[in-house]
Design an enzyme around this catalytic site. Structure first.
Site, PDB file in Angstrom:
ATOM      1  N   HIS A   1       3.724   3.951   2.866  1.00  0.00           N
ATOM      2  CA  HIS A   1       3.075   4.136   1.564  1.00  0.00           C
ATOM      3  C   HIS A   1       4.110   4.868   0.707  1.00  0.00           C
ATOM      4  O   HIS A   1       4.278   6.076   0.845  1.00  0.00           O
ATOM      5  CB  HIS A   1       1.790   4.945   1.750  1.00  0.00           C
ATOM      6  CG  HIS A   1       1.129   5.360   0.481  1.00  0.00           C
ATOM      7  ND1 HIS A   1      -0.147   4.993   0.158  1.00  0.00           N
ATOM      8  CD2 HIS A   1       1.565   6.129  -0.547  1.00  0.00           C
ATOM      9  CE1 HIS A   1      -0.477   5.519  -1.012  1.00  0.00           C
ATOM     10  NE2 HIS A   1       0.555   6.211  -1.467  1.00  0.00           N
TER      11      HIS A   1
ATOM     12  N   ASN B   1      -5.990   6.690   8.397  1.00  0.00           N
ATOM     13  CA  ASN B   1      -6.416   7.913   7.700  1.00  0.00           C
ATOM     14  C   ASN B   1      -7.927   8.133   7.819  1.00  0.00           C
ATOM     15  O   ASN B   1      -8.630   8.273   6.824  1.00  0.00           O
ATOM     16  CB  ASN B   1      -5.969   7.904   6.235  1.00  0.00           C
ATOM     17  CG  ASN B   1      -6.558   6.768   5.425  1.00  0.00           C
ATOM     18  OD1 ASN B   1      -6.985   5.756   5.972  1.00  0.00           O
ATOM     19  ND2 ASN B   1      -6.588   6.934   4.122  1.00  0.00           N
TER      20      ASN B   1
ATOM     21  N   HIS C   1     -15.376   3.449  -1.075  1.00  0.00           N
ATOM     22  CA  HIS C   1     -15.786   4.813  -1.415  1.00  0.00           C
ATOM     23  C   HIS C   1     -17.251   4.790  -1.815  1.00  0.00           C
ATOM     24  O   HIS C   1     -17.687   3.871  -2.508  1.00  0.00           O
ATOM     25  CB  HIS C   1     -14.965   5.354  -2.593  1.00  0.00           C
ATOM     26  CG  HIS C   1     -13.536   5.615  -2.282  1.00  0.00           C
ATOM     27  ND1 HIS C   1     -13.122   6.622  -1.434  1.00  0.00           N
ATOM     28  CD2 HIS C   1     -12.401   4.994  -2.691  1.00  0.00           C
ATOM     29  CE1 HIS C   1     -11.797   6.621  -1.353  1.00  0.00           C
ATOM     30  NE2 HIS C   1     -11.335   5.630  -2.094  1.00  0.00           N
TER      31      HIS C   1
ATOM     32  N   ASP D   1      -5.702  -3.663   1.031  1.00  0.00           N
ATOM     33  CA  ASP D   1      -5.913  -2.230   0.800  1.00  0.00           C
ATOM     34  C   ASP D   1      -7.391  -1.958   0.485  1.00  0.00           C
ATOM     35  O   ASP D   1      -7.715  -1.122  -0.363  1.00  0.00           O
ATOM     36  CB  ASP D   1      -5.000  -1.682  -0.298  1.00  0.00           C
ATOM     37  CG  ASP D   1      -4.921  -0.156  -0.284  1.00  0.00           C
ATOM     38  OD1 ASP D   1      -5.498   0.480   0.634  1.00  0.00           O
ATOM     39  OD2 ASP D   1      -4.296   0.415  -1.196  1.00  0.00           O
TER      40      ASP D   1
ATOM     41  N   ASN E   1      -4.544   3.750  -5.864  1.00  0.00           N
ATOM     42  CA  ASN E   1      -3.231   4.248  -5.429  1.00  0.00           C
ATOM     43  C   ASN E   1      -2.528   3.150  -4.626  1.00  0.00           C
ATOM     44  O   ASN E   1      -3.037   2.773  -3.573  1.00  0.00           O
ATOM     45  CB  ASN E   1      -3.428   5.502  -4.577  1.00  0.00           C
ATOM     46  CG  ASN E   1      -2.118   6.071  -4.055  1.00  0.00           C
ATOM     47  OD1 ASN E   1      -1.063   5.437  -4.129  1.00  0.00           O
ATOM     48  ND2 ASN E   1      -2.180   7.275  -3.514  1.00  0.00           N
TER      49      ASN E   1
ATOM     50  N   HIS F   1      -3.850  -4.403   6.035  1.00  0.00           N
ATOM     51  CA  HIS F   1      -4.090  -3.109   5.380  1.00  0.00           C
ATOM     52  C   HIS F   1      -5.559  -2.973   4.970  1.00  0.00           C
ATOM     53  O   HIS F   1      -5.938  -3.309   3.849  1.00  0.00           O
ATOM     54  CB  HIS F   1      -3.173  -3.017   4.148  1.00  0.00           C
ATOM     55  CG  HIS F   1      -3.079  -1.650   3.552  1.00  0.00           C
ATOM     56  ND1 HIS F   1      -1.922  -1.178   2.979  1.00  0.00           N
ATOM     57  CD2 HIS F   1      -3.991  -0.655   3.430  1.00  0.00           C
ATOM     58  CE1 HIS F   1      -2.133   0.052   2.517  1.00  0.00           C
ATOM     59  NE2 HIS F   1      -3.391   0.387   2.772  1.00  0.00           N
TER      60      HIS F   1
ATOM     61  N   ASP G   1      -0.481   5.813   5.833  1.00  0.00           N
ATOM     62  CA  ASP G   1      -0.979   5.319   4.545  1.00  0.00           C
ATOM     63  C   ASP G   1      -2.028   6.240   3.917  1.00  0.00           C
ATOM     64  O   ASP G   1      -2.909   6.761   4.594  1.00  0.00           O
ATOM     65  CB  ASP G   1      -1.575   3.924   4.676  1.00  0.00           C
ATOM     66  CG  ASP G   1      -2.022   3.408   3.318  1.00  0.00           C
ATOM     67  OD1 ASP G   1      -1.171   3.301   2.436  1.00  0.00           O
ATOM     68  OD2 ASP G   1      -3.227   3.185   3.134  1.00  0.00           O
TER      69      ASP G   1
HETATM   70 ZN   LIG Z   1      -1.556   3.287   0.585  1.00  0.00          ZN
END
Ligand SMILES: [Zn+2]
Length: 429
Positions: free
Chosen positions: A173, A86, A308, A304, A277, A52, A146
């Site tokens: 997710h 994504n 950013h 995860d 999240n 992930h 996700d």
């Molecule tokens: Zn997620």
């Protein structure tokens, strides 16, 4: 031919590893050569595998690229990552997943396995071309929307049915969107005191329960992303007790951090560095997640890694982006949360951060034991080191780590991808 000497596989007795043509040729004590790499008594683990990772390319190259993301992975001891779908455009076609896969091959810092979107544009309305992505050069086996939840039960059922044809898995997710509309942090006493809209545990648990039932009903494989609550653990434990094909991951940050940090922390209150999240939960949830990872209810650790740029994070809480970078601190956090607490030994860590994620992702050349005849995907780790986390030293393009200034145990000393060093003495080669 290359020899890495004086390493302790899974923390065992010192041995040397001889590598030829990217493959482990021999593991034995006492081997040496003038040009041998001295492991200095570090622990050797199979190269870590992340199920992930957000690499952000294409579309958000200001946050991360396949190059910087895989540099970050290599520095964290990873030899393979799964790149989430994504991106912009979304990885929902054979063309986009092949683009990401090719970039990974070109940079050759770690294997990049694109995750395919479950629905077109992550919009939750129409199944994406799952078969075409599976048949593409990227050979996608993991599918996920996700960032968003596949909340339509009929679509989720169809996706689970579809991936059976090529032994794929749907990674969910789990976030019921109506129950989390406008949610800012875990729903509980802290959110109440701070006046932030709460994110109830039930929004995660309801989707996990439904998906376990759906996966059992159609006889397919379900993987649950970033489990964050004690209740989710109970549901997964129940599904596994039934013999259903359900696996689950936990992030390093959910093993260490809790929602009290939003109220009071070394970096003040309402610091969006803790906005993520799913949200940081309670200390009781953290304890339940640790226990579940130790007893195998939660199968793996997945980062995860969510880079950013500064302007998306250093803003007021409600406007800030959700997510934390994680590749370069993952093993140190797991050492702190799981090894120093006596919950896992190094063999247990290798299983949960390399062997099992490779198995869930159906990767053949990763997550293998460090034995003769196996691919030389190896990381060397010094658990006795103490490192003050300095985000400016990250290879990642982003700096949004909740551990800045904290002293964490351990240091990744070297990483080898099929025998070729990507990191030596803690630095990218
Ligand atoms: Zn997620």
């Amino acid at each position: 031919m290359m020899i890495i000497k004086n390493v302790r596989i899974l923390g065992g007795e010192p041995v040397a590893i001889r590598i030829a043509d990217g493959v482990i040729a021999e593991v034995a004590p006492g081997m040496d050569a003038p040009e041998a790499i001295d492991g200095g008594g570090t622990i050797a683990l199979p190269g870590l595998v992340d199920l992930h990772t957000h690499l952000r390319e294409p579309g958000r190259e200001d946050a991360e690229t396949v190059l910087t993301g895989t540099q970050s992975a290599a520095r964290g001891g990873y030899t393979a990552v799964h790149a989430m779908a994504n991106t912009s455009p979304v990885a929902d076609t054979a063309g986009v997943v092949e683009q990401v896969w090719r970039l990974g091959r070109e940079h050759a810092l770690c294997d990049v396995h694109p995750v395919g979107a479950v629905t077109v544009g992550l919009e939750g309305r129409q199944l994406a071309e799952l078969g075409a992505m599976a048949d593409s050069a990227a050979r996608v086996r993991v599918f996920s929307d996700d960032g968003k939840c596949v909340d339509d039960a009929v679509l989720m059922r169809r996706a689970l049915e579809y991936v059976k044809a090529f032994d794929g898995v749907v990674a969910q997710h789990a976030q019921e969107p109506r129950l989390t509309s406008g949610a800012q942090m875990n729903e509980g006493v802290v959110s109440g005191r701070l006046g932030l809209t709460g994110w109830p545990a039930v929004a995660e648990e309801a989707i996990i329960a439904r998906d376990c039932l759906l996966a059992a009903h159609v006889g397919s494989r379900l993987h649950v992303c970033h489990v964050s609550t004690a209740g989710s653990v109970e549901i997964i434990r129940w599904a596994k007790s039934k013999g259903w094909n359900v696996t689950a991951e936990v992030t390093p940050h959910h093993l260490l951090l809790a929602d009290d940090l939003v109220e009071e922390s070394p970096v003040g209150s309402y610091n969006p560095i803790y906005k993520v999240n799913p949200p940081l939960r309670t200390r009781a949830d953290v304890e339940a997640l640790r226990a579940a990872l130790a007893d195998g209810t939660i199968d793996i650790v997945a980062t995860d890694h969510a880079p950013h740029p500064v302007e998306d994070k250093e803003t007021e809480w409600s406007a800030a982006a959700m997510g934390m970078v994680g590749l370069e601190t993952a093993l140190s956090v797991v050492q702190e949360a799981m090894v120093e607490t006596g919950l896992l030994d190094w063999a247990g860590v290798a299983r949960r951060m390399s062997a099992l994620p490779a198995r869930i992702g159906r990767l053949s050349g990763q997550g293998r034991p460090l034995e003769a005849g196996e691919p030389a995907n190896i990381m060397l780790y010094d658990p006795s080191a103490r490192t003050k986390v300095d985000p400016s030293a990250f290879a990642s393009k982003s700096r949004n780590t909740p551990y800045e200034g904290m002293t964490l145990p351990g240091r990744v000393v070297a990483t080898f991808l099929r025998g070729r060093p990507t990191v030596l003495e803690g630095k990218l080669v």
